[in-house]
Enzyme design. Structure first.
Site, PDB file in Angstrom:
ATOM      1  N   LYS A   1       0.856  -1.182   0.000  1.00 47.87           N
ATOM      2  CA  LYS A   1       0.000   0.000   0.000  1.00 47.87           C
ATOM      3  C   LYS A   1       0.897   1.240   0.000  1.00 47.87           C
ATOM      4  CE  LYS A   1      -3.956   1.877   2.644  1.00 47.87           C
ATOM      5  NZ  LYS A   1      -4.798   1.712   3.857  1.00 47.87           N
TER       6      LYS A   1
ATOM      7  N   SER B   1      -9.949  -0.852   6.860  1.00 49.16           N
ATOM      8  CA  SER B   1      -9.330  -0.696   5.533  1.00 49.16           C
ATOM      9  C   SER B   1      -8.575  -1.892   4.991  1.00 49.16           C
ATOM     10  CB  SER B   1      -8.382   0.495   5.538  1.00 49.16           C
ATOM     11  OG  SER B   1      -9.116   1.672   5.376  1.00 49.16           O
TER      12      SER B   1
ATOM     13  N   SER C   1      -9.783   1.564   2.731  1.00 43.88           N
ATOM     14  CA  SER C   1      -8.946   2.359   1.873  1.00 43.88           C
ATOM     15  C   SER C   1      -7.866   1.576   1.118  1.00 43.88           C
ATOM     16  CB  SER C   1      -8.256   3.442   2.710  1.00 43.88           C
ATOM     17  OG  SER C   1      -7.374   2.863   3.655  1.00 43.88           O
TER      18      SER C   1
HETATM   19  N1  GLN Z   1     -13.244   3.739   6.032  1.00 41.73           N
HETATM   20  C1  GLN Z   1     -12.738   4.194   7.287  1.00 41.73           C
HETATM   21  C2  GLN Z   1     -12.371   5.645   7.197  1.00 41.73           C
HETATM   22  O1  GLN Z   1     -12.667   6.210   6.205  1.00 41.73           O
HETATM   23  C3  GLN Z   1     -11.549   3.362   7.679  1.00 41.73           C
HETATM   24  C4  GLN Z   1     -10.322   3.735   6.941  1.00 41.73           C
HETATM   25  C5  GLN Z   1      -9.138   2.924   7.346  1.00 41.73           C
HETATM   26  O2  GLN Z   1      -9.248   1.900   8.000  1.00 41.73           O
HETATM   27  N2  GLN Z   1      -7.979   3.446   7.005  1.00 41.73           N
HETATM   28  O3  GLN Z   1     -11.801   6.227   8.070  1.00 41.73           O
END
Ligand code: GLN
Length: 491
Positions: free
Chosen positions: A81, A180, A156
Site C-alpha cells: 500500500k 481498511s 482504503s
Molecule cells: N473507512 C474508514 C475511514 O474512512 C476506515 C479507513 C481505514 O481503515 N484506514 O476512516
C-alpha cells in the site's frame, strides 16, 4: 506457464521454487506481464519498478542456488500500500501533497519482508491518506473491483485487495484504521487480516489515527496470510506502541483436525442495513461451524451503535494532529503562490489535500477545540472503553466472534461518493474491532447472485491471531472460494 503461476498460493510457489521448477525471475516476470495486461483497466498500482523487482528476484534465485533460501516468502512478489515506506521508491499516500515524495528509508515491515526474502513489488492505490472505504478518494486514479470493473474494490487499501485478487501480486500489505484491510478484502474476495494493536510495527507507515492504525496482510488463502503475518509481526523498538508478546508459528498452528471452538454471534451485527444475500452467506458459514462441532452462542455487544460515531471523533481528532506536519515547508507540496509564511501554510494545504482529508481535518480540529473537547473527544474515549469492555465480556464466553465483514457486497463507483455518511456506514462491522484494539480477519464466504464476493469476519481475542487463523482455516478447508478468480475480461 505464467497464467497458471499468478494464482497459485505462496505455499505452492515456494515448493516450485525449491524444486527448481520455476525461478523467482520467471515468477516475477509473470507478475509483471499480468500487471501490464490488466492494470491499465484495473488501476491498482500507483507505480511499480520492474527493474528493481527483477533484480530482487535475481538475488532470491542466487540465494537459493547457494543453499541459503530464507523460507516460504523468498522470491515471492508482495505488493505494498502506498503509505508504507520503501527506501528509494515513491510514497504518495495517493495525495497531491506527496506527489513527488520519495521514501528515504524502509518501514520496519518492509525490512522484515526483505529479511524473509520477499520481493517488494509496486506501490498500491488507496483513498488519500487512507481515509475512505472505496479508494475513490485517491488523488491519483480510481481502482476497479476485479470482479466487476464498474464497482469499487472497497477501501482504503483498495489497490492492495484488487492486486491480490487479480493475480498482480501473491500477497500485499495494507493498513487498517477502521476496516481498511478487512472491508476491501471482503469486496474483492481475498483474505485480509488486521492484527491486534501493537503486534506489527508502524515505523515507516504514514500515520492517519495513531491509536487505531495497524498494518496487516492480504493473501488468497488463510495459510498464505499466516505466513505473511509471521514475517511482519513482532516487537520493534522504533515503534513505542509495539508490544513484546512472543510470536507463535501461525502457520504450524493452522490445521487442528477435530478442534472445536465456542463461537459468538452478536445480535447487534445482524441488524438493519445488512444485505439479505450477505446475511444468508454468513449464516451458512455459521452453520458450517456448527456442523463441525463448534458451539454457537449468542453474545451481546450493546454499545455497537455508538462505534461509528466514536470512531469519527477519535480518528478525525488524531488525523488533524498527524496531518499538521504537511505544512509546505519541510516536505510535500509547496504552493508557488504564497505571499508570506502563513499564506504558504494555507495555500500549500488548500492545494495539496483533497475534499475528504480537509473534511476530516476540520472535524478533528473542531472536536479538539477548547469548549468542545469534553463534549466530543473525551466522551468518545469513554464510549471506546465501553465498546472494548463489551468485547472482553463476550470473550469470557467465546473464543471468537463471527460477523459479516461489510453490510453489502461491492457497490458501484460513484454510488456513495457524494454521501459521506453512507460511505462511513460501510465500516459499521469493522470499526469496533479497531476501537477495541482486537484482531480481525475477513475470509471469502461466497458470492452474491451477481457474482460479487462476500466476506465473513472473525474477531479474535487480544493477541489471539493463532486461534483466529485456525478458525478461519477450519472454514476455508471445506470451501473452495479462494480457488475462484476474476476473469477480468471485458469492461
Ligand atoms: N473507512 C474508514 C475511514 O474512512 C476506515 C479507513 C481505514 O481503515 N484506514 O476512516
Amino acid at each position: 506457464m505464467s497464467a497458471e503461476l499468478i494464482f497459485k498460493p505462496i505455499t505452492e510457489l515456494a515448493s516450485l521454487l525449491a524444486e527448481g521448477k520455476v525461478s523467482s525471475v520467471e515468477l516475477m516476470r509473470a507478475h509483471v506481464a499480468r500487471t501490464r495486461a490488466v492494470d491499465p483497466r484495473l488501476q491498482a498500482f500507483n507505480s511499480f519498478d520492474e527493474a528493481d523487482a527483477l533484480s530482487q528476484a535475481a538475488a532470491s534465485d542466487g540465494r537459493r542456488a547457494a543453499g541459503a533460501s530464507r523460507g516460504p516468502l523468498d522470491g515471492i512478489p508482495v505488493g505494498m500500500k502506498d503509505v508504507i515506506s520503501v527506501a528509494g521508491q515513491p510514497l504518495t499516500a495517493s495525495s497531491r501533497m506527496l506527489a513527488n515524495y520519495v521514501s528515504p528509508y524502509d518501514a520496519t515491515v518492509t525490512r522484515r519482508l526483505r529479511e524473509a526474502g520477499a520481493i517488494i513489488w509496486g506501490r498500491l492505490n488507496l483513498d488519500e491518506f487512507a481515509m475512505g472505504s472505496s479508494t475513490e478518494n485517491s488523488a491519483t486514479r480510481t481502482t476497479g473491483n476485479p470482479w466487476d470493473l464498474t464497482r469499487v474494490p472497497g477501501g482504503s487499501s483498495g489497490g492492495s485487495a484488487a492486486a491480490v485478487a487479480a493475480g498482480e501480486a501473491a500477497a500485499a500489505l495494507g493498513s487498517d484504521t477502521g476496516g481498511s484491510i478487512r472491508q476491501p478484502a471482503a469486496l474483492c474476495g481475498v483474505v485480509g487480516l488486521k492484527p491486534t494493536y501493537g503486534l506489527v510495527s508502524r515505523y515507516g507507515l504514514i500515520a492517519f489515527a495513531s491509536s487505531l492504525d495497524q498494518i496487516g496482510p492480504f493473501a488468497r488463502s488463510v495459510e498464505d496470510t499466516a505466513i505473511t503475518l509471521g514475517a511482519i509481526a513482532g516487537h520493534d523498538p522504533l515503534d513505542s506502541t509495539s508490544l513484546r508478546n512472543p510470536i507463535p508459528d501461525y502457520r504450524a498452528g493452522l490445521d487442528r483436525p477435530g478442534a472445536t471452538w465456542k463461537l459468538g454471534i452478536a445480535r447487534e451485527y445482524f441488524a438493519e442495513g445488512l444485505d439479505p444475500e450477505v446475511a444468508a452467506a454468513v449464516e451458512r458459514a455459521v452453520d458450517h461451524y456448527r456442523s463441525i462441532g463448534c458451539e454457537i452462542r449468542e453474545v451481546s455487544l450493546p454499545h455497537t451503535k455508538y462505534a461509528v460515531g466514536a470512531y469519527y471523533i477519535i480518528a478525525t481528532a488524531e488525523c488533524s494532529s498527524n496531518l499538521s506536519r504537511y505544512d509546505g515547508v519541510r516536505y510535500g507540496h509547496r504552493s508557488a503562490e504564497a505571499a508570506d509564511a502563513v499564506d504558504l501554510y494555507f495555500k500549500s494545504r488548500a492545494e495539496g489535500f483533497g475534499a475528504e482529508v480537509k473534511r476530516r481535518i476540520i472535524l478533528g480540529t473542531y472536536v479538539l477545540s477548547s469548549g468542545y473537547y469534553d463534549a466530543y473527544y473525551l466522551r468518545a474515549q469513554k464510549v471506546r472503553t465501553l465498546i472494548r469492555r463489551d468485547f472482553l465480556n463476550a470473550f469470557r464466553e467465546v473464543d471468537a466472534i463471527l460477523t459479516p465483514t461489510s453490510p453489502t457486497a461491492a457497490f458501484r463507483k460513484g454510488e456513495r461518493a457524494a454521501d459521506p455518511l453512507a460511505m462511513y456506514l460501510s465500516d459499521i462491522y469493522t470499526i469496533g474491532v479497531n476501537l477495541a484494539g482486537l484482531p480481525g480477519i475477513s475470509v471469502p464466504c461466497g458470492f452474491t447472485r451477481g457474482r460479487l464476493p462476500i466476506g465473513l469476519q472473525i474477531i479474535g481475542k487480544p493477541f489471539g491471531e493463532a486461534d483466529m487463523l485456525a478458525i478461519a482455516r477450519a472454514y476455508e478447508r471445506d470451501h473452495a472460494w479462494s480457488a475462484q478468480h476474476p476473469e477480468m475480461n471485458g469492461a
